[in-house]
Each structure stands twice: as C-alpha cells, then as structure tokens.
Scaffold this active site. Sequence first.
Site, PDB file in Angstrom:
ATOM      1  N   ASP A 136      42.695  60.795  12.971  1.00  0.00           N
ATOM      2  CA  ASP A 136      42.822  59.341  12.820  1.00  0.00           C
ATOM      3  C   ASP A 136      43.539  58.951  11.526  1.00  0.00           C
ATOM      4  OD1 ASP A 136      41.110  59.342  15.097  1.00  0.00           O
ATOM      5  OD2 ASP A 136      39.379  59.419  13.763  1.00  0.00           O
ATOM      6  N   GLU A 184      41.160  51.012  21.023  1.00  0.00           N
ATOM      7  CA  GLU A 184      40.432  51.233  19.768  1.00  0.00           C
ATOM      8  C   GLU A 184      41.427  51.434  18.632  1.00  0.00           C
ATOM      9  OE1 GLU A 184      38.114  54.771  20.382  1.00  0.00           O
ATOM     10  OE2 GLU A 184      39.835  55.931  21.054  1.00  0.00           O
TER      11      GLU A 184
END
Length: 503
Positions: free
Chosen positions: A17, A186
Amino acid sequence: MTSGTYRNPILNADWSDPDVVRVGDDFYLTASSFGRAPGLPLLHSRDLVNWTLVGHALERLEPAEEFAAPRHDCGVWAPSLRYHDERFWIFWGDPDQGLFQVNAPAIRGPWTRPHLLKAGKGLIDPCPLWDEETGEAYLVHAWAKSRAGVKNRLSGHRMRPDGTGLLDEGKVIVDGDRIPGWFTLEGPKLYRHDGWFWILAPAGGVETGWQGAFRSRDFFGPYEERIVLEQKDTDVNGPHQGGWVRTPSGEDWFLHFQQRGAHGRVVHLQPMRWGPGGEWPVIGDDGAPVAEHRRPDLLPQPPAAPATDDDFPGGRYGRQWQWTANPGEGWATQHSGDGLRLTCVRSQDAHDLRKLPHVLTQRLPGAPCTAEVELRLDSDEPGARAGLAVLGDAFGWIGLQRGTDGTVHLVHRFAEAVAEGERDAAHPRLAPEGRARLRIEIGAGARCRFSADVGDGFRPSGPVFAATPWRWVGALLGLFALAPAGPGHAGAATFTHFRITDR
C-alpha cells in the site's frame, strides 16, 4: 535494460500500500506495516527508481497493551504521506480502533505520538488534503466490512486545518455499489488538480483489481469515475493502490503495488500523463502496466535498495528489522563486538512462532535468493532453541536446540497453516560445537530449501517448504531465540553475518 531505462518492480518485496510525496528534489515513500514494530517505514529516493530505508515514523503501536502479542494482519493499514505547513504528515487507519495521524518537521523525526482523529470500527485508508486555494482541509477514508459491516464506499469529511480532528460526521461521497461492476473500492488518495478534486482509488480486490480515478468540482461530489490502470494482456495482476507524484520538471508518475503471494505486495513505477484536454490521467502504456520504461527526468543516481545484510555491530540491528509486536525489555542485548545477541525468552508458546512477539523479522525478497546466518547457542537450559525462520500463516525454521542431556542438536521444524504447533521436518542431528551456519534458498514461488553446516559442510534438510503469506502480509524472514516457560534466565543466542545474496 539500458542505463536510460528501469524495470519493474522497483521495490521487489512487501512494501504494501505505498504512498509517495515530493519535497524539493527528494521523494519519500511509506507503506503499511500492520502489527510489526517499529511501524510506518520511511524510504527516500532522488530518482523514483532507487530507494533506501531511512527510518520509521512509529516506534511502537498504541495502545501498547493491544500489541504486546502479535496481531499480524491488524495495526497500521494503508497510510497516506503528505507534506504541509513545513511538516510531514502520515495518516492511517487501524481497522479495530479508528483513524490516526503522526507528523514531524523532518522525515527522520522527531515524530509525534499517534493522535486519534476519529474512533470507530472499520475506518481505514484515510487521506488528507489541504486546499491551498481556499485554506480548507478535507479527509477521505474507506471502510472494512469485517469490522463495519459495509465496504465499497468512500466517505468524506471536512478536517481541522491543524489535522487534529474532523469537523463533521462525514458523508458517503463515492458509493461503489452504484457503479456497475465495481466492488471493494478502497485505498483512496485525494488531490486537487486543474480545478477538480481527484480521488485515485483501487477496486476489484488486491489480486485481480484495477485502479480508478474519480473527479468532482466539489469535494462532496458528485464524482465521475474511470478505470485508468488494469492488467489487460500483461502479467501484472491487480495493478492498483498507490500514489501520484510530480517531478520538478513537470513529469507525472504513479507508484502502485502488485500482489505476489508469499512475496507480498511489490511496488511498480508507472509513467502518468493527462489525456486530451487534461481531462483524465493516463497511467502506464495507455492504461496497462509497463515492465520497462524510460527513467524519470531526474539526475542519475547510483543503484540502491533497502538494506538486507547485517553484521549487527555492537549488538544493534539495522532499520530493515521489525519485531512481530511491540518490543520487550532485554530481548536484544548491546555489547562491544559484532553479532545480534537475542535472549532466550521464556514462553508457553514455544511450539508456535506465529504467537511469539520476540521474532525479529524482515521482508522476504521477491526474487530468488539465499538467506544465510551464523548461530551460536549460548544457553544451558534444556529446550532452549534459536534459529532462522520463514514466517507466515505456515512457517518453517532451522536452528539449534539444547537437549535434556546437555547436547545441542540441529533441528528443522515446520507448521502448516491449520496446525496448532510445529513438527519435525527432518531428523535432528548433533551440533557438537553448539554452532551452525544456517541457510534458506528461496526459489520461484517462494519455495524454500533449508540446509545447515554444523562443521561438516552444508547439508540439505527436509523437503522443500512453500512459504505462505498471512491474509494481508507477505511472508517474513525471522531470527528468534526462546526457551520453555519456567523460572530464571534461560541464556541467549548470538547471530552473526546475516546475508541475502541473489541466486
């Protein structure tokens, strides 16, 4: 690859991420660190291709008692890194607690203690925006269905300009359920560009998804959407979730991850431009990830990568190492020579490395390689042991153990993902000097071959072990020392010359 090009991935290990920011001529990157400590790794680059690890922003996870034991898939999820008001800011979501931030005047700190902006279950992936035109501040975040019961939506808030709190209850600004074919929306990253609010956010799941872009004239919407990066006919599955950065010369680049099983989420660098009329970003090769590309228009830099090797000078370990939970007092002892001296910590969970907080880990490399370390067991305690491990939902390790008769044996053990404890992977054999050189050869598909030298040369041990990830975290290489539960000090183990070499 020529000197004027680079190849992906640029970070071939689990830097999950990623988010990136430029400050002057320097680029900085952070990534998820989940339940490991220290957390929030900080990487630096001058050319977006060669990166070094310069520190961590989070010394310990809070509240400390929650992370005294391993919580491998919890903790720090999907941070956002920004620079505002001459300070670095990192926002992240803990799916069990809420939205946090830390900040610092320089990348190496000192960083503030975690500040909770909003408490709540399932609040994840926050990203702030300070609007330089209006002076207002905003925050967007996603939802984890496992905690909140909902997902596939992004919520927006007005935020205090000093980043200490939110000014409203928030509202859903993008509902993925209303976009045909979209799911698991997301990881939003929020920007202001050319009069629009932009949200770059992935959808479709980490292994098979895509990168989306959303734009609106007003922060609270309505937003238009478009897919701007997807696998197409490449071998880069699920290319998404990352950050956009612009170089001093005006080039645009996008860093994102690719999920690669036990190797975790490796980082790719994609060229980015704004399409006809500057309306939408075009990432990669017309929306497909590139394997090789011209380097960014930045000054050439010498090859560099986050450190892996360690001689442990003075008993200290390098920045690449993280504990599997908040560190305890006396786990590693400093001394005048080289070598990592780990205390044989007593534990009722000696049979299961997954439950131990005192395993010192680093990321499993994404390319075939060999990890090697020398070990000396300095403990007379029956059952005391130490070794080199591959740690995931399943684990395997090779090392030394003190027997009840006082002898030291080379042992090799493993546990399947569903097993509650370890089993022998090979027959124990004597290590008469109480020393061993340990080796794990990591091949394609994270298939690991264990071997050891106890004075008669390296000999293979047990069958090949296929490393496995946790649910969200790639497999880890680990060093540990432990002893069965009981009273008193149980001695220590010393590790020297840790090396990872390409195969």
